[in-house]
Design a protein around this motif. Structure first.
Motif, mmCIF file in Angstrom:
data_model
loop_
_atom_site.group_PDB
_atom_site.id
_atom_site.type_symbol
_atom_site.label_atom_id
_atom_site.label_comp_id
_atom_site.label_asym_id
_atom_site.label_seq_id
_atom_site.Cartn_x
_atom_site.Cartn_y
_atom_site.Cartn_z
ATOM 1 N N UNK A 100 85.165 24.759 72.668
ATOM 2 C CA UNK A 100 84.431 26.021 72.713
ATOM 3 C C UNK A 100 82.990 25.835 72.248
ATOM 4 N N UNK A 101 82.812 24.952 71.270
ATOM 5 C CA UNK A 101 81.465 24.652 70.787
ATOM 6 C C UNK A 101 80.609 24.117 71.933
ATOM 7 N N UNK A 102 81.135 23.152 72.673
ATOM 8 C CA UNK A 102 80.427 22.579 73.811
ATOM 9 C C UNK A 102 80.210 23.624 74.903
ATOM 10 N N UNK A 103 81.229 24.454 75.138
ATOM 11 C CA UNK A 103 81.111 25.491 76.175
ATOM 12 C C UNK A 103 79.971 26.452 75.869
ATOM 13 N N UNK A 104 79.908 26.911 74.616
ATOM 14 C CA UNK A 104 78.876 27.879 74.273
ATOM 15 C C UNK A 104 77.486 27.274 74.387
ATOM 16 N N UNK A 105 77.337 26.013 74.003
ATOM 17 C CA UNK A 105 76.036 25.348 74.126
ATOM 18 C C UNK A 105 75.629 25.271 75.598
ATOM 19 N N UNK A 106 76.551 24.801 76.435
ATOM 20 C CA UNK A 106 76.213 24.603 77.843
ATOM 21 C C UNK A 106 75.907 25.919 78.541
ATOM 22 N N UNK A 107 76.721 26.943 78.271
ATOM 23 C CA UNK A 107 76.516 28.229 78.938
ATOM 24 C C UNK A 107 75.227 28.893 78.479
ATOM 25 N N UNK A 108 75.050 29.003 77.165
ATOM 26 C CA UNK A 108 73.895 29.729 76.654
ATOM 27 C C UNK A 108 72.584 29.007 76.932
ATOM 28 N N UNK A 109 72.626 27.703 77.082
ATOM 29 C CA UNK A 109 71.385 26.976 77.341
ATOM 30 C C UNK A 109 70.876 27.215 78.757
ATOM 31 N N UNK A 110 71.704 27.764 79.646
ATOM 32 C CA UNK A 110 71.244 28.004 81.020
ATOM 33 C C UNK A 110 71.264 29.472 81.414
ATOM 34 N N UNK A 111 71.530 30.376 80.491
ATOM 35 C CA UNK A 111 71.438 31.803 80.817
ATOM 36 C C UNK A 111 70.320 32.419 79.973
ATOM 37 N N UNK A 112 69.456 33.152 80.619
ATOM 38 C CA UNK A 112 68.309 33.745 79.934
ATOM 39 C C UNK A 112 68.119 35.170 80.453
ATOM 40 N N UNK A 113 68.371 36.129 79.599
ATOM 41 C CA UNK A 113 68.238 37.547 79.981
ATOM 42 C C UNK A 113 68.002 38.331 78.703
ATOM 43 N N UNK A 114 67.219 39.409 78.804
ATOM 44 C CA UNK A 114 66.867 40.164 77.605
ATOM 45 C C UNK A 114 68.069 40.843 76.965
ATOM 46 N N UNK A 115 69.180 40.960 77.715
ATOM 47 C CA UNK A 115 70.382 41.579 77.156
ATOM 48 C C UNK A 115 71.450 40.560 76.794
#
Length: 952
Positions: free
Chosen positions: A672-687
């Protein structure tokens, strides 16, 4: 003799060498400073010498003395190299939102700087104490950025300061005053302007802040969190012309001698908690605008001094406990335009009289106790008597017993005795002189106008005339000026859209835009007195004339010998720079290798998969995070949970961060640690909550997020955060969270399913903008054509999609179901499962669609409608129940949910695209738990359970 001559020649050569080297330094430092900038003027690439004609750069004797680059669309940061330009006098980088990062402490080295203007950039972090070293500074305008932290007391050392504008940032703490050897703002006796509105300043206004030697004319503290009483010492500043203390938490009596401020044009004390008697303002003979509304004054008869204020244009005293009958003489004040005395206990007979002001536009007496109206003629004014006993009767007052349908102005500058031209090109506008051109545009914000008639063409004509004259005095190529769409915003500022048209051509050149930007950011243009203090937010100009228009040339005249010497020095300098560059590149390579080691050490044998694929997230070393949290001190610990602890920190650029640190030796949640890093590093939105980076170093497992100040939606609904959420704010939160999920489903590539949507995972920033958080359980579809992922059931009890639970097939509609539960939680403030009762079932059982509000009064949160009507609530419930249908094919998509919530907001009279709030200063904090303290934010595995959930 020959030896002496040779020595003399060598001495001359040495002097020239030193002189030319000193002259060349500014060019080197400026190029270093701008090396990180993008969108710089094109002619910067045509000439290696900034003093040889760079647009926006002025030099004197080959020393850079001025940098004016407003509205250029610059991006990058302001590095410490700025401190080397020691002859710099003017620095104006306004209206470049792409300039970000902190304000470097090196700024304090600019001892000759007179104008520091950084209006409406993207700077953040604390203001450096070194600002107090700018001994020559006259004009400091840092408003409309994202600066945080306290106001540096060192600013009190700036004895030449005339203008101090720190408004519309995120500054906190108290107002600094001097104590012993520590300076403070009370020392600024020559400063005319204190503009601090729109921050989060707290504490009381120090009595020591004011003294009789001060020459302040504008004191603007509106929209902060200031508490305590208005100090008596304020009345010592007899030069004051504009006073704004509104929208704070001030208490106590208004100083009895406030009428000593006889030069006041505007006074705003509204929206506080002031008590005692209504202040006596007899003697304020030039007062134009008075707003004492929404305070808890003692019940008082209508003050006799009302009729003595013969310069008054606007009188606002709604919700101030006034009683008795209004005198007819009030309405005969010659300049009176607007009277708002609603929500009081005025009674008796209303008599406006025959000789009322011919400028009178509106009289709002809504919700009083007036039982009779002496109507002497057919009045053309907007008279509002709704909520008075007189409206219980029928007769000649009927027209005054309904609210006006439109109070806004659609004013636009008319053409100057010509027929407007139909312009064919995109971006072209017909000017007041009926010529098609590309105007420079932006918005003027007037912080304390002395009039309230938004359609007053005479006022706008005087504004345009003053503006054109000012531009032409500055030799700017301006043909005409147009203003349009005047409105009042939530802060009671007058906002006017400005269009400036070029002369001699249909486009401005770069020099013209730079001149206009500086004229407006530097307050060179002075508006008519009635408009009061202003600031301007300019837009990028995308229609520049092909030629740059020329820059400012160097005034130096170097001879042949100096030129040859400079050439030699340049050669030497290039060799030295090449060596330095090679050395730095070697260091960078070593540093990059070192930073890559955590990836090499990633545990691929412990079930956490391969090295994470990153897009933008920074790999922090343990030492970096240790330093920015003061060795992970307890004072920076803002929460502890099953996964570990969360610490507040500050990066070297001033950015505030929250660091989620796993317990030492813990290996749980690696995937899950790796998943959150990978996902959040490529999603960018003000919400969506932004991931700043992570640490996988020295056995540590840490995630670094942006710091979100106002907690979770769950905390606000439960009352723990101290933020009151009315219906309007809940609609905006619902829309923001929906847009965040819509982005994950429709715009992320490949699509992402959050899998743990709940009010604990929706955070609120300083403007109460909703941000979806915690992607530890998220799943990527892996392919845009896939409709589901078969996976082990994880999530949180009460929000779980029953179809997903039964089939183990996770779809985007699983998030929709969870979001439907969130919507029901927003209107009920109840837990999804509470005392064995399920929120979905409770709402369905209670509702009756044939009755008002679907007969949900018993289950609605009682605080939801304290200040606003619940317009659109029935449709909101309909959307929520469609989201929680038992099967996914009957649920809407998140895109459809967004559109429906936007429609509901429009029904409620709201702009779906507006931000949530001016800032969180409107909502006092109770000092409760921080958003990151909730244990659900630590547990990547979510709440696993074996009991079947009945969703009915």
């Amino acid at each position: 003799m020959g030896s002496t001559t040779l020595q003399l020649l060598l001495l001359i050569l040495l002097i020239h060498l030193l002189f030319s080297t000193a002259q060349n330094d500014d060019a080197t430092y400026l190029r270093a400073l701008t090396n990180d900038w993008r969108n710089t003027p094109p002619n910067w690439d045509d000439n290696s010498d900034p003093c040889g004609g760079w647009d926006g750069i002025t030099c004197t004797n080959s020393r850079v003395t001025s940098i004016t680059l407003a509205s250029m669309g610059l991006t990058g940061s302001l590095t410490g190299d700025i401190g080397q330009l020691t002859e710099l006098q003017i620095l104006d980088l306004s209206y470049n939102k792409g300039l970000t990062g902190s304000l470097t402490p090196a700024i304090g080295s600019l001892k000759k700087l007179t104008n520091l203007i950084l209006v409406n950039c993207g700077f953040s972090g604390p203001l450096p104490d070194t600002l107090g070293n700018l001994e020559s500074l006259i004009f400091m305008s840092l408003n409309s950025n994202g600066f945080t932290g306290r106001i540096p007391p060192s600013i009190g050392n700036l004895q030449n300061l005339y203008w101090l504008d720190l408004a519309d940032n995120k500054l906190t703490g108290s107002i600094p005053v001097s104590s012993g050897s520590t300076p403070g703002l009370d020392m600024l006796i020559h400063t005319k302007h204190f503009h601090f509105g729109g921050n989060m300043l707290s504490g009381s206004i120090p009595p020591r802040l004011f003294n009789s030697n001060m020459t302040l004319i504008h004191l603007l503290f509106e929209n902060n969190q200031l508490t305590g009483a208005i100090p008596e010492s304020l009345t010592l500043v007899r030069t004051l012309e504009v006073l704004r203390l509104d929208r704070n938490l001030l208490t106590g009596d208004v100083p009895s001698n406030i009428n000593n401020l006889t030069r006041l044009f505007e006074m705003f004390l509204s929206n506080n908690q002031l008590t005692g008697i209504v202040p006596d303002l007899t003697g304020l003979n030039v007062l134009n605008y008075l707003d004492l509304s929404n305070n808890t004054f003692d019940p008082s008869v209508v003050p006799s001094w009302f009729t003595t204020l013969q310069s008054l244009t606007t009188l606002k005293m709604y919700s101030t406990s006034l009683v008795g009958q209004l005198p007819a003489a009030l309405f005969s004040i010659p300049q009176l335009q607007n009277v708002d005395l609603s929500n009081n206990r005025l009674n008796g007979t209303l008599d406006i009289g025959l000789s009322h002001s011919n400028q009178l536009q509106q009289v709002n007496l809504q919700n009083n106790e007036i039982d009779d109206f002496r109507q002497r003629s057919q009045y053309s004014i907007d008279l509002i008597l709704v909520g008075n006993p007189i409206c219980m009767e029928t007769g000649n007052t009927d027209k005054y017993c309904s609210l006006p349908t439109n109070t806004s102005s659609s004013y636009i500058t008319p053409p100057n005795n010509c027929v407007p031209t139909q312009c064919s090109s995109s971006g072209q506008v017909s000017s007041p002189n009926c010529k098609c051109a590309y105007p420079y545009t932006g918005n003027l914000f007037f912080r304390a106008p002395s009039f309230s008639d938004l359609g007053n063409s005479t006022m706008y004509d005087s504004l345009r005339t003053a503006m054109i004259n000012s531009f032409r005095r500055s030799q700017l190529p301006v043909d005409s000026v147009s203003v349009k769409n005047p409105t009042k915003n939530l802060e009671d500022y007058l906002v006017i859209n400005l269009l400036v048209f070029p002369s001699g051509d249909e486009r401005f050149n770069r020099t013209g835009i730079l001149g206009l930007g500086f004229s407006l950011s530097n307050q060179t243009f002075k508006p008519p007195a009635a408009f009061g203090p202003y600031f301007f937010i300019g837009e990028n100009y995308d229609f520049l004339l092909g030629a740059s228009g020329g820059g400012h040339k160097s005034s130096s005249n170097t001879g042949v010998i100096v030129g040859a010497t400079v050439g030699g020095c340049v050669l030497v300098a290039l060799l030295v720079l090449a060596g330095i560059y090679a050395f730095r590149q070697k260091g960078r390579a070593e540093k990059a290798t070192q930073e890559s080691r955590p990836f090499a050490l990633w545990d691929t044998t412990g079930g956490s998969g391969a090295v994470p694929q990153l897009k933008g997230a920074k790999a922090f070393s343990f030492e970096e995070l240790n330093k920015c949290t003061n060795n992970f001190s307890e004072s920076n610990n803002i929460g502890t949970g099953g996964y570990g602890s969360v610490y507040r920190g500050s990066l070297p650029n001033g950015q505030l961060i929250a660091i989620k640190r796993a317990k030492q030796g813990s290996t749980q949640g690696g995937l899950e640690f790796k998943t959150e890093i990978e996902l959040l590093s490529r999603v960018h939105h003000k919400n969506l909550v932004s991931l700043v980076g992570f640490c996988f170093d020295q056995g540590e497992q840490m995630l670094v997020y942006e710091y979100i100040v106002n907690g979770t939606v769950k905390d606000s609904l439960s009352g723990r955060s101290g933020i009151r959420l009315d219906w309007i704010r809940r609609l905006r939160i619902a829309l923001g969270a929906a847009k965040g999920l819509q982005y994950l489903h429709d715009l992320a590539d490949p699509p992402i399913i959050h899998r743990d949507v709940k009010t604990n995972n929706i955070l609120l920033d300083e403007r109460l903008v909703a941000k979806v958080a915690d992607f530890g359980l998220s799943k990527s579809l892996g392919d845009a054509n896939r409709t589901h992922v078969t996976t082990q059931v994880k999530g949180t009890m009460g929000y779980m999609d029953p179809e997903y639970y039964m089939t183990q097939q996770l779809t985007e509609k699983s998030d929709v179901y969870s979001f439907g539960v969130v919507l029901l939680e927003l209107i009920t403030a109840r837990n999804p499962i509470e005392k064995g009762k399920y929120i979905v079932r409770e709402v369905k059982q209670a509702m009756d669609t044939s009755k008002e509000l679907y007969n949900l009064h018993e289950v609605l949160d009682p605080t939801i409608g304290l200040t606003t009507q619940l317009k659109g609530l029935e449709r909101f419930v309909d959307v929520a129940l469609r989201c929680v249908e038992e099967t996914g094919d009957r649920r809407p998509t998140m895109s459809e949910v967004v559109k429906e919530i936007e429609s509901i907001m429009e029904l409620a009279g709201l702009n779906p695209n507006a931000e949530s709030a001016a800032n969180s200063a409107d909502y006092p904090s109770k000092g409760s738990e921080h958003p990151y303290t909730n244990d659900n934010l630590f547990s990547y595995s979510g709440d696993q359970f074996s009991t079947k959930l009945d969703p009915k």
